[in-house]
Design an enzyme around this catalytic site. Structure first.
Site, PDB file in Angstrom:
ATOM      1  N   ILE A  11      15.226   5.826 -14.267  1.00 12.02           N
ATOM      2  CA  ILE A  11      16.534   6.462 -14.340  1.00 12.02           C
ATOM      3  C   ILE A  11      17.036   6.685 -12.919  1.00 12.02           C
ATOM      4  CG2 ILE A  11      16.193   7.529 -16.589  1.00 12.02           C
ATOM      5  CD1 ILE A  11      15.433  10.124 -15.175  1.00 12.02           C
ATOM      6  N   GLN A  38       4.525  10.581 -14.934  1.00  8.20           N
ATOM      7  CA  GLN A  38       3.099  10.880 -14.817  1.00  8.20           C
ATOM      8  C   GLN A  38       2.224   9.731 -15.319  1.00  8.20           C
ATOM      9  OE1 GLN A  38       1.702  14.082 -17.338  1.00  8.20           O
ATOM     10  NE2 GLN A  38      -0.032  14.530 -16.008  1.00  8.20           N
ATOM     11  N   TYR A  85       8.831  20.192 -28.381  1.00  6.44           N
ATOM     12  CA  TYR A  85       8.008  19.061 -27.945  1.00  6.44           C
ATOM     13  C   TYR A  85       7.232  18.506 -29.132  1.00  6.44           C
ATOM     14  CZ  TYR A  85       4.342  16.538 -25.383  1.00  6.44           C
ATOM     15  OH  TYR A  85       3.464  15.585 -24.920  1.00  6.44           O
TER      16      TYR A  85
END
Length: 318
Positions: A35, A12, A143
């Site tokens: 990746i 993003q 997170y």
């Protein structure tokens, strides 16, 4: 001239930051790290070098850094908040074990490192308005826990080994370029897509839920300006509060209706997203960033809404 590796270049933030860095430093000096499951495409692939750069593979990272003579790393590898809650072990492996690999490679090769933190690093017990630069951080999500650890580990490598680590605590980021990827603040992107497509928007958060937000052009500027800042002025390093605006779903709905009065929105509250949002700041105090490296946002809600609707109309409707 700096040689830069952007880890997570197809994500993003990374997809836009890589292109902005290439504009700033030159295409050949910015390597798009990716990746295997998310290789660069289109202009991101064609405009400059790219390399497989998986944070979970320290040997691979070291090879890339040496091959391209990297001296600055923007480490954007992470799972977003809602996704991380469903995959906590993976979130830790990428966000913290991966960061350890990045910092070790940076220590061994003399690289500066930018690894963003987030408003998610705060928790329910943190003052919500304004949230101070230095305050209690006791998040209850994986997170948030990983972001606090990111800040502490980055500071450790700076004080212990002299690695030039820097970070900002990003608020919710809004962009017309990259679709949302599983964040709590994604509603503030989705709502613009719905408005342009002429669809009724179903909001997952309560109407009076305040959250800190920032338009992506300001976020990209913040990352680059911090890495360009005079290190002698920096006191906090990991990580600076940065903000641009704070609004509720009703606020952004009203801003859109000024341009598109026919736009409709209803509410279907997502308990997980609401719980995460309630634990995050309403508005951060970014005075330290303003004092230590002259941070200043350029977009407020009105300016962002005008630009988002214009750019998304061209993107979606031609």
């Amino acid at each position: 001239m700096k040689n830069i590796l952007v880890i997570g270049s197809t994500g993003q933030i990374g997809s836009e930051l890589t292109m902005r860095l290439r504009d700033f430093y030159g295409n050949d000096h910015v390597v798009a790290g990716y990746i295997s499951s998310a290789p660069p495409k289109g202009v991101l692939k064609e405009s400059g070098p790219s390399a497989l750069a998986d944070v979970t593979d320290g040997e691979n990272l070291a090879k890339v850094v040496k091959e391209y003579h990297i001296d600055h790393i923007y480490n954007l590898a992470a799972l977003l908040s809602v996704v991380a809650e469903s995959k906590p072990r993976m979130a830790w492996r990428i966000g913290i074990d991966g960061l350890w690999n990045v910092l070790e490679v940076a220590r061994e090769n003399g690289c500066a490192v930018f690894t963003p933190s987030s408003i998610g690093s705060f928790g329910e017990s943190t003052p919500h308005r304004p949230t101070p630069q230095d305050t209690l951080q006791r998040p209850l999500t994986i997170y948030g826990v990983s972001k606090v650890t990111t800040e502490l580990l980055s500071d450790y490598y700076y004080h212990k080994y002299g690695v030039d680590t820097r970070a900002v605590r990003f608020p919710g980021l809004i962009s017309y370029t990259t679709p949302p990827g599983g964040g709590t603040t994604d509603y503030a992107v989705d709502i613009y897509y719905a408005a342009v497509r002429g669809e009724k928007f179903v909001c997952p958060l309560k109407s009076d839920t305040y959250l800190d937000m920032m338009y992506m052009p300001d976020a990209l500027r913040a990352a680059i300006e911090l890495m360009e800042a005079d290190p002698k002025r920096l006191i906090h390093r990991n990580a600076f509060n940065v903000t641009a605006m704070s609004f509720t779903p009703e606020d952004v709905y009203a801003a859109i209706r000024k341009v598109k009065p026919e736009f409709e929105m209803v509410y279907e509250i997502d308990p997980l997203k609401q719980a995460i949002a309630d634990s995050w700041p309403d508005q951060m105090d970014d005075s330290c960033a303003r004092q230590e490296w002259d941070w200043k946002p350029e977009y407020d809600l009105t300016a962002m809404t005008t630009d988002m609707l214009e750019k998304l109309t061209k993107k979606l409707l031609g």
